[in-house]
Each structure stands twice: as C-alpha cells, then as structure tokens.
Design a protein around this motif. Structure first.
Motif, PDB file in Angstrom:
ATOM      1  N   TRP A   1       0.846  -1.201   0.000  1.00  0.00           N
ATOM      2  CA  TRP A   1       0.000   0.000   0.000  1.00  0.00           C
ATOM      3  C   TRP A   1       0.894   1.268   0.000  1.00  0.00           C
ATOM      4  O   TRP A   1       0.660   2.221  -0.743  1.00  0.00           O
TER       5      TRP A   1
ATOM      6  N   GLN B   1      -4.023  10.742   0.313  1.00  0.00           N
ATOM      7  CA  GLN B   1      -5.417  10.299   0.276  1.00  0.00           C
ATOM      8  C   GLN B   1      -5.500   8.772   0.341  1.00  0.00           C
ATOM      9  O   GLN B   1      -6.333   8.217   1.070  1.00  0.00           O
ATOM     10  N   PHE B   2      -4.619   8.102  -0.396  1.00  0.00           N
ATOM     11  CA  PHE B   2      -4.588   6.639  -0.291  1.00  0.00           C
ATOM     12  C   PHE B   2      -4.167   6.202   1.100  1.00  0.00           C
ATOM     13  O   PHE B   2      -4.685   5.227   1.642  1.00  0.00           O
TER      14      PHE B   2
ATOM     15  N   LEU C   1      -6.987   6.095   3.638  1.00  0.00           N
ATOM     16  CA  LEU C   1      -7.821   4.886   3.629  1.00  0.00           C
ATOM     17  C   LEU C   1      -7.208   3.802   4.509  1.00  0.00           C
ATOM     18  O   LEU C   1      -7.934   2.996   5.103  1.00  0.00           O
ATOM     19  N   SER C   2      -5.888   3.776   4.601  1.00  0.00           N
ATOM     20  CA  SER C   2      -5.263   2.763   5.454  1.00  0.00           C
ATOM     21  C   SER C   2      -5.298   3.166   6.923  1.00  0.00           C
ATOM     22  O   SER C   2      -5.222   2.320   7.806  1.00  0.00           O
TER      23      SER C   2
ATOM     24  N   ARG D   1      -7.879   4.784   8.352  1.00  0.00           N
ATOM     25  CA  ARG D   1      -9.257   4.758   8.848  1.00  0.00           C
ATOM     26  C   ARG D   1      -9.931   3.423   8.509  1.00  0.00           C
ATOM     27  O   ARG D   1      -9.266   2.513   8.034  1.00  0.00           O
TER      28      ARG D   1
ATOM     29  N   ARG E   1      -6.091  -1.366   9.846  1.00  0.00           N
ATOM     30  CA  ARG E   1      -5.844  -2.017   8.558  1.00  0.00           C
ATOM     31  C   ARG E   1      -4.380  -1.943   8.146  1.00  0.00           C
ATOM     32  O   ARG E   1      -3.973  -2.561   7.168  1.00  0.00           O
TER      33      ARG E   1
END
Lengths: 331, 331
Positions: A170, A196-197, A200-201, A203, A277
């Motif tokens: 990621w 931004q990517f 996602l990791s 949250r 995550r």
C-alpha cells in the motif's frame, strides 16, 4: 549543540527547544552530519518521557504557555492527562528526514541511534518511558533493542516489529503516486494522492459508512463520491505541511523496519487496535509473544483503526495512565 | 442485428458471436445508439444461463472447440463444471462501455436494460439463471429488479445492492490516479497505478503475508518491496487489455449502483466471501435480509478476498452446482 531557552513560568520549569548536531553512521547512507531538533518541557527535575508519533509528527506535542500553537498530540498531552507536563518532562523531536533534507533511505535504527546520542547531551541518563505511536512505536522498539539502558519502560501503540507486507505494498503504491506527480512536475498532485490513499489505510470502512454513505454526484460529467471532499482536504493539508522528500523517505523507513522482539527486554506495554488495517492485530500479538521482557497487551476496538491514538484520546489516555504508573506510585 | 455463426461440432450446438445494435435511454446520458456484443454457446435447446463478470470481463468465458483462447472465467466454465456448456447454453456479453467508446456515466440499470433488449432478439424468453460475479452481480440485481420476468433464478457472487462507501472512496482515488497520469499525457502510467491500487482491494493481507513477507531491496537508492514485481505485472497486463475510458466509466458505474433489495423477488442465491475488502460481508448480509424472494446465503472464507470467484474455482463450482439445481433435477 544549540538550544533556545524560552521564558519560564517559574524557575523550576524546563522549556527548551534545541537542535543537536551529530555525526551518525546511517544504516543505508554512511556517516552523515545531521541535526536533531527536540523540545523538552516540564518540571526541571521530573522524570523524562519521550513521546514519538507518526511519520508526519514533529517535536511540538501540544499547545502550552510557552508555545501556544496546537501540536500533533493535542488531545493526549496536557494537565490532567497521562502525559501531563506538570508530572513529567516531556521530550519530543523532529524525525531524521522529517524536514525533507535527508534524501536517502532512513532506517528506524538510525532514528533510535540519534535519540541515543541526544539523551546524554541533554543530561538524561535514562528515560522513565518511551511512548511511541505508529512510526514512533517502531523507533521505540529499535531504541529498546539497541540501547536498552536508556529506557525504563516502553509503550508502543499501533506499531510492530515488522511492517505487514500488505501495508508495505500500500505504501509502495503511495510512493508511486508521488513519482507519477513528479513526472509532470506537479509534486503537490502526487503527494496529495499519496496522502489520500494513506488515509484509507489509517481509517476504517465503519467510519466511512457512517460519514459518507450518501449517493454520489455527477460533477462535469464525472462521478464524485461523498468522501472526496474529505479526501481533498486531507491531501491539501498534508501537502502544505510535509515536504515530498520527507514523506517518501519516512514512508520507506517503515518498510525497512525490522526488529527481533527477543532483543527487547525492557518492560513493555503494547496497545493494539482491532480494526487497524495498517498494523493488523495478528502482528501486534506476534510482537507481544516475541518480546523478552514483562509485557502487557491492551486491545482497543475502534472505528478509527490506525488513527485511534489520535481520535480515541480518552481511551488511550486511560491505557497510558495505567502503563505509566510505576511501582511505588500512589494508586 | 449482425451475428457470426461459427463452425459447429454438430447441428445441435449453438456457437454464436454477435452484436446487437439498439437505441437505449441511458440513465445519465439520454438516448444513445449502442452495440451489445454477445456470445452464446451450448446445446441448441438447452436452458440459457447468462454469466457476467467483473468490470474487465467480456463475452468470452472460456476456451472451447470454437474459440480456443482462454477466457476470463476459465476455471468456472467447461465440461463437468457447474457452468457446463454441454448442459446449458451460456450467454455472455461485453459490457456497455467496455470498449471505451462510451465516455459518459453508465449505470448498472443501463446494463440491465441492454440485456432486457438483447434477450428477445435472441429468442430467449427467460433465462434459467443469471450468474453474476462482482460487477456482474450488480447488473444481475438490476435485471431482477427491473425485468423480473426475464430470469428464473439469480446467483450473485461478491456484489451487493450498494457500493460500500469505503470501497467507493478507494475507487475514486483510482480514478484520480488515472487523471494524474493523463495530466502528463501518460495514460498508461496512471491506469497501471489505478489497477495496482485496485488489486489491493481485490486481495487480502493474508495472501500478501504468505507471498511477499521478504525484506525490501534498495534499488537505485529507493526502497522496493517484494510485492512490487507482482503489482508491476498486474498493472502492465491491465493496461494492455482495458481502455482507460472503459476503466473509468465502469469504475464509476459501480459507485452509481443502487438497487432496493425489496424489489428483487426472483429466487436468489447469494455467495459472499468473508474477508472481501471491497464488498464486506455485512453488506452481503444486508442484501440477503432485504431480498423479497426465497434466498439462500452461502459464505466462503477465502484468503483471496474479492477475487475468490476467480481463484477458488472448486469451491465456487460446488456452490454454483447447488444453486443451479432446479426442482426436478436428478440429485
């Protein structure tokens, strides 16, 4: 060593922002002259607790009488909190590479070695505790493995002995987003997309479902989903605060990180978040199973996932208060 | 309607590749002339099963005597499988927008309407079953909600009544990677990165831990993690196969998707994968709870996550075999 002494509330309060120049043998960069910027704040003779955060954290923890601006650990540090600057001298620092001036692979072991050099120059023989969140947890594990005499207790939150391979992939793609932006001389675009990517990791799906479940909109013939406003803001804020090189090199640093838990013998408290995550609970459990000293595992369930330490400040505070209660403390 | 009849093994075998031109009222694009390319293969009078896959799927399911090249459903379709072309006539199609020629928002309802127009022109009054995986599941739900008379049974695998908001955010960022690539006239770079990020949503941390747990390498002074070779290959293969506009518009289409499960009354089998990071089990359960007809839920635990339908072909086959057993069939 240069140090600026701020005006003092009373003669017994330390409030120092300084910078320590040192020559350091970097694991992947050879010998280098580096500056380590730090902040030390609290009652002059109180035990020292080092507080270290994520890759975009820095030496300013929280607003106080000397430096009123908000810090990255705003909800965690303050009077009445577990990290109370009236009880402890709180030490914090800017990571090596955090200013974007060190454009080479940086190991978490390098960060630990820099801290090991900094402490004696500040007259600190031993930390009462090292409290590390996320990247700070990795640095704390390295310090405990490489320089065990320098800390009495280790508290690691949401960081393990290794990066998880899925999380590494990621991050590698985030670094590719940066590189793609750089191809067209638009650092900011690539860095914003990388952040931004990363969000996602940090949250969880649960949080996104609560906040962003509305239908998408069509904007100029394109689909725009409800989370995009939030992601835009997160990207822009990051770009305004973090140099591109700092992001890339500290992101890499997480992927270079490896510590053998059996080398860590100091008493440790491990705080893990179920639903993280980026650092799955299974890796935190493997860490706890491998640590050689007395260890306490506390598991938190949070819809904030990896960012729980920044968002669930009440619950983290309660766990920290218990972790920082030393033998002989009043109950 | 144009249709090419391939050479036949025996007079009783249908093997048609055709294209049906139709005028369709698109939900977000007004009335358009579109071509729907399809393939029909199996015993001439056998019941028809429509098989629909993910956004990069197409009308060629699996190699056979007429078209020997491998298809996207290679492990799922063939003699002895649940989707046996000796038992069923298998119908499949290229999605609207799949060729990159339709550059506007495409709804899953549009795909269902196109199928509803195609079936009578092929002389198919009613499908014995619609088997949809991933995006195909969304299209199947729309067909069942909008044109219930056209199918006897619905089988949905890894697709629900709504996109999960977290998955939508993930896809929105993939579309931004495409846009970032387009800024420098390098479509391929952006599309590859988008696909690589998508791969993380299709697979699981468990799989990455098994395959890519080695230490990273330093390549030209940069950290390269073990998963990057795999991700490079995945990106390059996708760029060679899928037009950028097709990816963007079908990715959007997933985010536009909404079906009220209460409108679906045909008997349904729902196959969900625990560990799917794109379509969480909770949404599949909500779908099952909302469906108005007789429904069977089957849950699979797989380290392949969303891609389980492509990788766990034996287990999916067994579930499909049971789903496609109709009353009166020999046990």
């Amino acid at each position: 060593m240069s140090a600026a002494l701020a005006s003092l509330d009373s003669p017994s309060i330390t409030a120092i922002r300084g910078s320590q120049r040192m020559s350091l043998e970097l694991r992947h960069g050879g010998r280098r002259e580096v500056d380590v910027r730090y902040q030390l704040h609290g009652p002059a003779h109180a035990p020292v607790v080092l507080v270290a955060g994520g890759i975009s954290a820095h030496r300013h923890l929280a607003g106080n009488a000397h430096w009123p601006e908000a810090g990255w650990a705003q909800g965690l540090v303050g009077p009445g909190q577990a990290l109370d600057p009236q009880r402890w001298q709180l030490l914090s620092l800017d990571y090596l590479g955090g200013d974007g001036q060190l454009d080479l692979p940086i190991d978490t072991a390098d960060q630990a070695d820099a801290i090991a050099r900094l402490l004696p120059s500040l007259g600190i023989a031993r930390l009462a505790a090292f409290v590390g969140y996320s990247y700070g947890a990795l640095v704390g594990l390295q310090l405990a493995a490489r320089h065990p005499a320098l800390l009495q207790r280790l508290v690691v939150v949401s960081g393990a002995h290794r990066p998880h391979p899925y999380a590494s992939a990621w991050r590698a793609l985030q670094r590719r987003a940066v590189a793609l932006g750089q191809l067209q001389c638009g650092d900011g675009h690539g860095l914003a997309l990388a952040r931004q990517f990363a969000m996602l990791s940090y949250r969880t799906p649960e949080e996104f479902d609560e906040r962003f479940a509305a239908a998408p909109e069509l904007v100029n013939g394109r689909v725009r989903v409800p989370a995009e406003d939030y992601l835009d803001a997160a990207g822009a804020r990051f770009v305004s605060q973090v140099p591109t090189t700092a992001f890339v090199r500290l992101s890499e640093s997480i992927d270079l990180h490896r510590v053998d838990p059996a080398r860590v013998r100091v008493p440790a408290t491990v705080i893990a978040v179920e639903g993280d995550r980026l650092v799955p609970l299974s890796d935190m459990v493997a860490l706890v199973e491998g640590l050689a000293g007395p260890t306490t595992l506390r598991v938190l369930r949070s819809a904030y996932g990896h960012d729980a330490f920044l968002k669930e400040t009440d619950r983290i505070n309660a766990l920290l208060a218990s972790a920082l209660t030393l033998p002989g403390d009043p109950a």
